[in-house]
Design a protein around this motif. Sequence first.
Motif, PDB file in Angstrom:
ATOM      1  N   ASP A 111      -2.027   9.521   3.378  1.00 24.12           N
ATOM      2  CA  ASP A 111      -3.128   9.714   4.317  1.00 24.12           C
ATOM      3  C   ASP A 111      -4.434   9.782   3.570  1.00 24.12           C
ATOM      4  O   ASP A 111      -4.877  10.840   3.182  1.00 24.12           O
ATOM      5  CB  ASP A 111      -2.945  11.044   5.042  1.00 24.12           C
ATOM      6  CG  ASP A 111      -2.372  10.845   6.417  1.00 24.12           C
ATOM      7  OD1 ASP A 111      -2.003   9.704   6.728  1.00 24.12           O
ATOM      8  OD2 ASP A 111      -2.298  11.824   7.171  1.00 24.12           O
ATOM      9  N   SER A 112      -5.062   8.670   3.366  1.00 20.79           N
ATOM     10  CA  SER A 112      -6.369   8.773   2.732  1.00 20.79           C
ATOM     11  C   SER A 112      -7.296   7.752   3.347  1.00 20.79           C
ATOM     12  O   SER A 112      -6.898   6.690   3.805  1.00 20.79           O
ATOM     13  CB  SER A 112      -6.262   8.600   1.218  1.00 20.79           C
ATOM     14  OG  SER A 112      -6.637   7.298   0.845  1.00 20.79           O
ATOM     15  N   MET A 113      -8.553   8.125   3.365  1.00 23.72           N
ATOM     16  CA  MET A 113      -9.567   7.275   3.960  1.00 23.72           C
ATOM     17  C   MET A 113      -9.613   5.920   3.276  1.00 23.72           C
ATOM     18  O   MET A 113      -9.822   4.904   3.910  1.00 23.72           O
ATOM     19  CB  MET A 113     -10.940   7.925   3.761  1.00 23.72           C
ATOM     20  CG  MET A 113     -11.146   9.129   4.595  1.00 23.72           C
ATOM     21  SD  MET A 113     -11.427   8.601   6.290  1.00 23.72           S
ATOM     22  CE  MET A 113     -10.884  10.078   7.099  1.00 23.72           C
ATOM     23  N   ASP A 148      -6.856   3.657   4.650  1.00 20.44           N
ATOM     24  CA  ASP A 148      -7.179   3.221   6.003  1.00 20.44           C
ATOM     25  C   ASP A 148      -8.282   2.175   5.992  1.00 20.44           C
ATOM     26  O   ASP A 148      -8.188   1.142   6.656  1.00 20.44           O
ATOM     27  CB  ASP A 148      -7.646   4.420   6.836  1.00 20.44           C
ATOM     28  CG  ASP A 148      -6.553   4.911   7.761  1.00 20.44           C
ATOM     29  OD1 ASP A 148      -5.373   4.777   7.389  1.00 20.44           O
ATOM     30  OD2 ASP A 148      -6.887   5.410   8.853  1.00 20.44           O
ATOM     31  N   ALA A 149      -9.318   2.472   5.250  1.00 23.49           N
ATOM     32  CA  ALA A 149     -10.460   1.557   5.220  1.00 23.49           C
ATOM     33  C   ALA A 149     -10.058   0.217   4.620  1.00 23.49           C
ATOM     34  O   ALA A 149     -10.479  -0.840   5.087  1.00 23.49           O
ATOM     35  CB  ALA A 149     -11.603   2.173   4.418  1.00 23.49           C
ATOM     36  N   ASP A 172     -11.633  12.252  -0.084  1.00 23.06           N
ATOM     37  CA  ASP A 172     -10.738  13.173   0.600  1.00 23.06           C
ATOM     38  C   ASP A 172     -10.629  14.495  -0.158  1.00 23.06           C
ATOM     39  O   ASP A 172     -10.689  15.583   0.426  1.00 23.06           O
ATOM     40  CB  ASP A 172      -9.334  12.559   0.739  1.00 23.06           C
ATOM     41  CG  ASP A 172      -9.330  11.394   1.701  1.00 23.06           C
ATOM     42  OD1 ASP A 172      -9.789  10.302   1.314  1.00 23.06           O
ATOM     43  OD2 ASP A 172      -8.872  11.578   2.848  1.00 23.06           O
ATOM     44  N   PHE A 180      -5.912  15.007   0.756  1.00 23.28           N
ATOM     45  CA  PHE A 180      -6.713  16.171   1.112  1.00 23.28           C
ATOM     46  C   PHE A 180      -5.977  17.447   0.722  1.00 23.28           C
ATOM     47  O   PHE A 180      -6.548  18.361   0.116  1.00 23.28           O
ATOM     48  CB  PHE A 180      -6.976  16.147   2.614  1.00 23.28           C
ATOM     49  CG  PHE A 180      -7.833  17.282   3.097  1.00 23.28           C
ATOM     50  CD1 PHE A 180      -9.211  17.196   3.016  1.00 23.28           C
ATOM     51  CD2 PHE A 180      -7.264  18.411   3.649  1.00 23.28           C
ATOM     52  CE1 PHE A 180     -10.010  18.240   3.454  1.00 23.28           C
ATOM     53  CE2 PHE A 180      -8.055  19.450   4.087  1.00 23.28           C
ATOM     54  CZ  PHE A 180      -9.436  19.365   3.983  1.00 23.28           C
ATOM     55  N   TYR A 238       0.835  -1.198   0.000  1.00 24.15           N
ATOM     56  CA  TYR A 238       0.000   0.000   0.000  1.00 24.15           C
ATOM     57  C   TYR A 238       0.868   1.246   0.000  1.00 24.15           C
ATOM     58  O   TYR A 238       2.029   1.211   0.412  1.00 24.15           O
ATOM     59  CB  TYR A 238      -0.948   0.007   1.199  1.00 24.15           C
ATOM     60  CG  TYR A 238      -0.278   0.212   2.544  1.00 24.15           C
ATOM     61  CD1 TYR A 238       0.314  -0.852   3.199  1.00 24.15           C
ATOM     62  CD2 TYR A 238      -0.247   1.464   3.144  1.00 24.15           C
ATOM     63  CE1 TYR A 238       0.927  -0.669   4.422  1.00 24.15           C
ATOM     64  CE2 TYR A 238       0.362   1.654   4.381  1.00 24.15           C
ATOM     65  CZ  TYR A 238       0.948   0.581   5.010  1.00 24.15           C
ATOM     66  OH  TYR A 238       1.556   0.756   6.226  1.00 24.15           O
TER      67      TYR A 238
END
Lengths: 341, 341
Positions: free
Chosen positions: A80-82, A85-86, A257, A231, A76
């Motif tokens: 920093d992205s949703m 993480d998900a 994001d 973001f 991965y």
Amino acid sequence: MQRPRPAPSARVTIKAVAAQAGVSAMTVSNVFNNTGKFSRDTRDRVLAAIDALGYVPNSAARRLVGATPTRVGLLYAGVDSMFIDATLAAAAVASAERGLQLMARKVASPQDALDTARALQRAGADALLVLPPFDLALSGSAQFLALNMAAAAIATAAPLPDMFTVRIDNRAASRAITELLIAKGRRRIAIISGPQDHSDSVERLRGCRDALEAHGMPLMADLVIDGRFTFASGLEAAERLLGLDAPPDAIVAANDDMAAAALWAAHRRGLSLPRDLAVTGFDDTLLATRVWPALTTVRQPIGQMTARALDLLLLALQRGSGGAHPVDSLETYELVERAST
Amino acid sequence: MQRPRPAPSARVTIKAVAAQAGVSAMTVSNVFNNTGKFSRDTRDRVLAAIDALGYVPNSAARRLVGATPTRVGLLYAGVDSMFIDATLAAAAVASAERGLQLMARKVASPQDALDTARALQRAGADALLVLPPFDLALSGSAQFLALNMAAAAIATAAPLPDMFTVRIDNRAASRAITELLIAKGRRRIAIISGPQDHSDSVERLRGCRDALEAHGMPLMADLVIDGRFTFASGLEAAERLLGLDAPPDAIVAANDDMAAAALWAAHRRGLSLPRDLAVTGFDDTLLATRVWPALTTVRQPIGQMTARALDLLLLALQRGSGGAHPVDSLETYELVERAST
DNA sequence: GTTGCTGGGTTTATCGTTAAACCTCAAGCG
DNA sequence: CGCTTGAGGTTTAACGATAAACCCAGCAAC
């Protein structure tokens, strides 16, 4: 917290089951793995014993004799992205459900993907789960092929010749969400796209263009900005778009994001949403329902896709790596309309 | 024309290394595990051989002889919250770094915690990682003690007698963030607290009370509402608070999700933030910087805490740890001031 | 009545690593 | 000088599950 060596009774071995059922260990193994080498009668006794003792096979021992593969490497990007993480969370859960060991590795750049894959193999990984953009970094390279590892890519743009793919139809989804904006009367639609070395980004951009052109509104160069799925990059792009002399009345972002960032930029300028500006996201991560106004977005079933990818890998490993053409699994997306449009 | 690799490259075993170095397998093992039973000279030769062949020990075999514990169970609540997602992701990464297998299990209710723990043990887990509120559900119960498993709880309120704890000083942090609001001139401060069966929630509420009372502003019953750490529960609570005849001018939420919900409720009413209402969160998840305005919050170092918990567990298992009192690791939090105040 | 086969098992060997017991030689000691 | 000691090894015996080879009673076929 006194912790003397676990009581001997703690672990039930195949021998205990064998003794209980009055057969040999091998027979228990046969019954357990359903190889057919047993009579109805013995099977019942063995199953009863397994049940009574609560036998769970020791995966280390199984693995040692080369039976079932149990380690899946995950590549991965450390962004920093949703979505990341998900996906990590989903992979942790789905792996646990299947009794697999997940070996997650952050990869700094596409150039490092191959080295990381190699390191994972040396560390004992049996298969690979790949997130964008590393599908492109690996697929097609002879060195990757030489690793001879089963691999599955999540969220790619298209089938690949040398790895499984689990994805949605990004182009159609993106087209659909753009159509929705057009249907709502938006006429100046801007796009914050993802990085163009992500194959899914490319498809998403293409989908937008499809929709716009279908309605005789060609895409304007100054209304398309490449973000990096972060973001921060989204914010920068949105600021530029809203600072134009003729700012857009809608922004299609390639992930949630960046869509959240677009909302930010709009809030900062005191715009009223969605009156002055409509915004759409992509992925339907938790973020989409937390920001205000909630994002209209495309639901990408991350948990399901991760699970599917693992199942494909397991299947491939069980059949032995020989031959079959890699499967491409197209999952269904869903357009979720919320307050941001 | 490169032809496919002849064989799925036979893995390098300890014997190969031994042969290469001209010693016995046991000596290689000794060198590798640095037990001290070798001369300088042999060590160098062995290390050279290890390096040359690229030896990586087979963890299945290691595990089989009971050398290294490698499976950690994780109990989490199936609640949609950023904190849970982030912790799962962090645990996946931290486990991978340590070569551990993570077995994540969703637990429906505190009553199920013990059963799940038991199931994990049967499935071969060596240790347990516990998220709130299951620390309280397990700690102190004789049945849990009988499992005789090392356990570590993340984000608890206080040290526990029978498991490791890794936490921040919730009370102090909560007090600090409330003080900050008071210092900014807020006089009518409401609280959306977490569920009171989460020990950390209780502490956070207590911290708020400390701060308010220290400034002669006792906590008013109608300004405190228990949420469930979910966005939905936060929204409901915020709506009620803002609907009061004398609505608050600040809301302290016990996590970021509920704080985001408070922002929602405020946006809905067209309030100007932070002029009409200040909002604070807790955890500093990704959410805090994605919502608008960005949340002032307490940074809880989730990745670090997860890693620390795993290290403690590994240490405990290695020592077999008779009698040692479980460690309580207090991490440092950080007050992060952003636009929402 | 030998031979061949087949369903339903059992025995044996093995995977890679390490704990524990055992070996060997040289130095130290009274 | 005989005895202990210890450093630096080696050998052996597991760990738990399974693949592969083997065994054997009965039945069919020629």
